[in-house]
Design a protein around this motif. Sequence first.
Motif, PDB file in Angstrom:
ATOM      1  N   HIS A 169      64.351  65.427 -13.931  1.00 40.52           N
ATOM      2  CA  HIS A 169      63.346  65.894 -12.977  1.00 40.52           C
ATOM      3  C   HIS A 169      62.008  66.148 -13.671  1.00 40.52           C
ATOM      4  O   HIS A 169      60.949  65.712 -13.203  1.00 40.52           O
ATOM      5  N   GLY A 170      62.050  66.838 -14.807  1.00 41.47           N
ATOM      6  CA  GLY A 170      60.818  67.154 -15.521  1.00 41.47           C
ATOM      7  C   GLY A 170      60.105  65.931 -16.054  1.00 41.47           C
ATOM      8  O   GLY A 170      58.871  65.811 -15.967  1.00 41.47           O
ATOM      9  N   ASP A 171      60.865  64.994 -16.610  1.00 40.42           N
ATOM     10  CA  ASP A 171      60.253  63.777 -17.146  1.00 40.42           C
ATOM     11  C   ASP A 171      59.690  62.902 -16.023  1.00 40.42           C
ATOM     12  O   ASP A 171      58.663  62.233 -16.203  1.00 40.42           O
ATOM     13  N   PHE A 172      60.355  62.901 -14.857  1.00 46.42           N
ATOM     14  CA  PHE A 172      59.832  62.166 -13.703  1.00 46.42           C
ATOM     15  C   PHE A 172      58.480  62.743 -13.284  1.00 46.42           C
ATOM     16  O   PHE A 172      57.549  61.999 -12.951  1.00 46.42           O
ATOM     17  N   PHE A 173      58.368  64.074 -13.313  1.00 45.93           N
ATOM     18  CA  PHE A 173      57.107  64.731 -12.982  1.00 45.93           C
ATOM     19  C   PHE A 173      56.009  64.295 -13.962  1.00 45.93           C
ATOM     20  O   PHE A 173      54.891  63.969 -13.550  1.00 45.93           O
ATOM     21  N   VAL A 174      56.329  64.289 -15.255  1.00 46.46           N
ATOM     22  CA  VAL A 174      55.348  63.893 -16.268  1.00 46.46           C
ATOM     23  C   VAL A 174      54.966  62.426 -16.090  1.00 46.46           C
ATOM     24  O   VAL A 174      53.791  62.059 -16.226  1.00 46.46           O
ATOM     25  N   ASP A 175      55.950  61.563 -15.768  1.00 55.17           N
ATOM     26  CA  ASP A 175      55.640  60.147 -15.515  1.00 55.17           C
ATOM     27  C   ASP A 175      54.673  60.012 -14.334  1.00 55.17           C
ATOM     28  O   ASP A 175      53.750  59.185 -14.370  1.00 55.17           O
ATOM     29  N   ALA A 176      54.901  60.815 -13.287  1.00 52.28           N
ATOM     30  CA  ALA A 176      53.991  60.780 -12.129  1.00 52.28           C
ATOM     31  C   ALA A 176      52.591  61.220 -12.526  1.00 52.28           C
ATOM     32  O   ALA A 176      51.591  60.639 -12.090  1.00 52.28           O
TER      33      ALA A 176
END
Length: 204
Positions: A117-124
């Motif tokens: 979830h956190g890495d997806f946020f950073v990718d966004a």
Amino acid sequence: MNDNKQEAKWSKNVILVDADYVDKVVFNLIVNFERMLGRQIPKASTALWVDCIALDGGLRPGENQTQVVLIHSRGKQHMDNFTPSDFATELSAKAFKDHLGEFILDAYTTEEEIVSHGDFFVDALQLITSQPEVKRVMVVPNAEDYYIYNKVRETLNRLDDDDKRITVFAMQPMPGGNFRQEILGYSLMAALRIKSEEINNKMN
């Protein structure tokens, strides 16, 4: 909120939100302030909170267009402490308009078997800040997770675009970087309709 039928494109202003995190923060605020103020605290107004974040991010009244990107985990279909709250039926591909312009909302589910979830946020965040047409970004990460906060800070420190105004929201001041900071709690208290005068009266 109204259905948004416009073709997807990046706006000049973007608000990126970890919806799981901000919902948890609102729950804690409701519990604490109900105890302090001795009254029931209603759910936070999603539209009012978005307005407050936009204002804290430097947006001013006018014919603006702002995209609101909500990131949530697969197991969370709605925010428990906001209204409106359902990602699929009330928030995603919806829009509203007020004195700050038009806000276009979209919700995205983390594919947790592929990325956290956190890495997806950073990718966004990386995707949004790389868009040349995006000039103002307001970021609401899970700043209590220092791994995620540091990834956000590293991403923004690598950003080589002086024309972009980036504001990161957290519940307390955090180690700085190539961005402005604002306290998240102020906008959430406004969305919960908790006034500082009421708090001061209870404390005096």
